[in-house]
Design an enzyme around this catalytic site. Structure first.
Site, PDB file in Angstrom:
ATOM      1  N   CYS A 143       0.918  -1.408  -0.041  1.00 24.75           N
ATOM      2  CA  CYS A 143      -0.120  -0.043   0.113  1.00 24.75           C
ATOM      3  C   CYS A 143       0.905   1.252   0.008  1.00 24.75           C
ATOM      4  O   CYS A 143       1.923   1.199   0.667  1.00 24.75           O
ATOM      5  CB  CYS A 143      -0.993   0.038   1.122  1.00 24.75           C
ATOM      6  SG  CYS A 143      -0.471   0.932   2.739  1.00 24.75           S
ATOM      7  N   GLU A 144       0.510   2.198  -0.589  1.00 22.88           N
ATOM      8  CA  GLU A 144       1.288   3.483  -0.966  1.00 22.88           C
ATOM      9  C   GLU A 144       1.162   4.394   0.305  1.00 22.88           C
ATOM     10  O   GLU A 144       1.947   5.289   0.376  1.00 22.88           O
ATOM     11  CB  GLU A 144       0.827   4.099  -2.218  1.00 22.88           C
ATOM     12  CG  GLU A 144      -0.229   4.827  -2.340  1.00 22.88           C
ATOM     13  CD  GLU A 144      -0.608   5.204  -3.624  1.00 22.88           C
ATOM     14  OE1 GLU A 144      -0.149   4.897  -4.614  1.00 22.88           O
ATOM     15  OE2 GLU A 144      -1.429   6.272  -3.903  1.00 22.88           O
ATOM     16  N   HIS A 145       0.023   4.052   1.376  1.00 20.50           N
ATOM     17  CA  HIS A 145       0.145   4.943   2.194  1.00 20.50           C
ATOM     18  C   HIS A 145       0.880   4.517   3.600  1.00 20.50           C
ATOM     19  O   HIS A 145       1.436   5.376   4.330  1.00 20.50           O
ATOM     20  CB  HIS A 145      -1.307   5.068   2.762  1.00 20.50           C
ATOM     21  CG  HIS A 145      -2.527   5.345   1.669  1.00 20.50           C
ATOM     22  ND1 HIS A 145      -3.457   4.997   1.378  1.00 20.50           N
ATOM     23  CD2 HIS A 145      -2.103   6.470   0.657  1.00 20.50           C
ATOM     24  CE1 HIS A 145      -4.241   5.630   0.434  1.00 20.50           C
ATOM     25  NE2 HIS A 145      -3.310   6.605   0.092  1.00 20.50           N
ATOM     26  N   HIS A 146       1.160   3.254   3.601  1.00 21.16           N
ATOM     27  CA  HIS A 146       2.113   2.606   4.858  1.00 21.16           C
ATOM     28  C   HIS A 146       3.352   1.829   4.453  1.00 21.16           C
ATOM     29  O   HIS A 146       3.943   1.169   5.213  1.00 21.16           O
ATOM     30  CB  HIS A 146       1.090   1.846   5.575  1.00 21.16           C
ATOM     31  CG  HIS A 146      -0.111   2.707   6.305  1.00 21.16           C
ATOM     32  ND1 HIS A 146      -1.401   2.593   5.788  1.00 21.16           N
ATOM     33  CD2 HIS A 146      -0.176   3.363   7.273  1.00 21.16           C
ATOM     34  CE1 HIS A 146      -2.039   3.493   6.368  1.00 21.16           C
ATOM     35  NE2 HIS A 146      -1.570   4.005   7.476  1.00 21.16           N
TER      36      HIS A 146
ATOM     37  N   GLN B 214      -5.783  -0.294  -3.585  1.00 21.23           N
ATOM     38  CA  GLN B 214      -6.256  -1.442  -4.354  1.00 21.23           C
ATOM     39  C   GLN B 214      -7.072  -0.900  -5.612  1.00 21.23           C
ATOM     40  O   GLN B 214      -7.168  -1.312  -6.890  1.00 21.23           O
ATOM     41  CB  GLN B 214      -7.011  -2.252  -3.406  1.00 21.23           C
ATOM     42  CG  GLN B 214      -7.642  -3.473  -4.110  1.00 21.23           C
ATOM     43  CD  GLN B 214      -8.387  -4.279  -3.205  1.00 21.23           C
ATOM     44  OE1 GLN B 214      -7.761  -4.534  -1.871  1.00 21.23           O
ATOM     45  NE2 GLN B 214      -9.381  -4.984  -3.483  1.00 21.23           N
TER      46      GLN B 214
ATOM     47  N   HIS C 219      -5.084  -6.055   3.588  1.00 20.60           N
ATOM     48  CA  HIS C 219      -4.142  -4.825   3.702  1.00 20.60           C
ATOM     49  C   HIS C 219      -3.546  -5.222   5.105  1.00 20.60           C
ATOM     50  O   HIS C 219      -4.381  -5.030   6.036  1.00 20.60           O
ATOM     51  CB  HIS C 219      -4.882  -3.713   3.391  1.00 20.60           C
ATOM     52  CG  HIS C 219      -5.447  -3.388   2.222  1.00 20.60           C
ATOM     53  ND1 HIS C 219      -5.231  -2.292   1.198  1.00 20.60           N
ATOM     54  CD2 HIS C 219      -6.290  -4.052   1.245  1.00 20.60           C
ATOM     55  CE1 HIS C 219      -5.618  -2.391   0.212  1.00 20.60           C
ATOM     56  NE2 HIS C 219      -6.177  -3.488   0.132  1.00 20.60           N
TER      57      HIS C 219
ATOM     58  N   CYS D 195      -1.889  -3.041   6.358  1.00 25.41           N
ATOM     59  CA  CYS D 195      -1.907  -1.659   7.305  1.00 25.41           C
ATOM     60  C   CYS D 195      -3.218  -1.767   8.120  1.00 25.41           C
ATOM     61  O   CYS D 195      -3.377  -1.158   9.078  1.00 25.41           O
ATOM     62  CB  CYS D 195      -1.900  -0.519   6.450  1.00 25.41           C
ATOM     63  SG  CYS D 195      -2.866  -0.573   5.223  1.00 25.41           S
TER      64      CYS D 195
HETATM   65 ZN   LIG Z   1      -2.213   1.389   4.156  1.00 26.14          ZN
END
Ligand SMILES: [Zn+2]
Length: 199
Positions: free
Chosen positions: A89-92, A130, A158, A160
């Protein structure tokens, strides 16, 4: 769409700089990067990144360019289901582990079936959300093969969300992108969802 590596931030850092960054994160986590068990970790992580993020080096369009037209009039849906993938995931930067199901309704041209799995892999091995992953797979197939329609369903966990934050183990997210006949024709969509067991 495909080769977006370092597009915005300029030159790629050196391997040494990447390893230094890992060392900083080890320190930040509270450990000692100089102890025996961690001393080679930055090198291993950099190498693992080459695998996990190898998708930036791949051009998914090229996988679909070799097509076959001798199909003896076959004009029904082709579905590859349960394509396992690993993404992040590009956030975490946390793993996203799941399965993709890909179907298309050919317009005379078909591709070798493993090519659909390679397209999934090339987009998965990048930093992703996703929804974007799902759309990119569908758009790529639509733009190169120009079939009557494409359906992509992605079902993934996910980490995260399962291993931190809200800590909800066992939760998976399902996204879908339907194009052409898969979007406009309820029977085609229902057939696809039935084949992949999501009806
Ligand atoms: Zn994430």
């Amino acid at each position: 769409m495909t080769r977006n590596k370092n597009e915005k931030q300029g030159a790629r850092p050196t391997r040494k700089e990447a390893e230094e960054a890992v060392k900083t994160l080890l320190l930040w986590a509270g450990d000692d990067p100089a102890r025996e068990g961690l001393v080679d970790t930055p090198r291993r992580v950099a190498k693992a990144y080459e695998d996990w993020f190898g998708g930036y080096e791949l051009d998914p369009i090229s996988f679909l360019e070799r097509t076959f037209e001798e199909v003896d009039g076959y004009d029904e849906m082709i579905v590859l289901r349960d394509i396992t993938f690993e993404s992040h995931c590009e956030h975490h930067m946390a793993p996203i582990i799941g399965k993709a199901h890909v179907g298309y309704l050919p317009n005379n041209k078909i591709v070798g079936i493993s090519k659909l799995a390679r397209v999934v892999d090339a987009f998965a091995r990048r930093f992703q959300v996703q929804e974007k992953l799902t759309a990119q797979i569908a758009q790529c197939i639509q733009s190169v093969l120009k079939p009557q329609g494409v359906g992509v369903v992605v079902d993934a966990v996910h980490q995260c969300m399962t291993t931190r934050g809200i800590h909800k183990a066992g939760v998976s997210m399902v996204t879908s992108q339907m194009l052409g006949a898969f979007r406009n024709d309820a029977r085609t969509r229902a057939e696809f969802l039935g084949v992949i067991g999501k009806a």
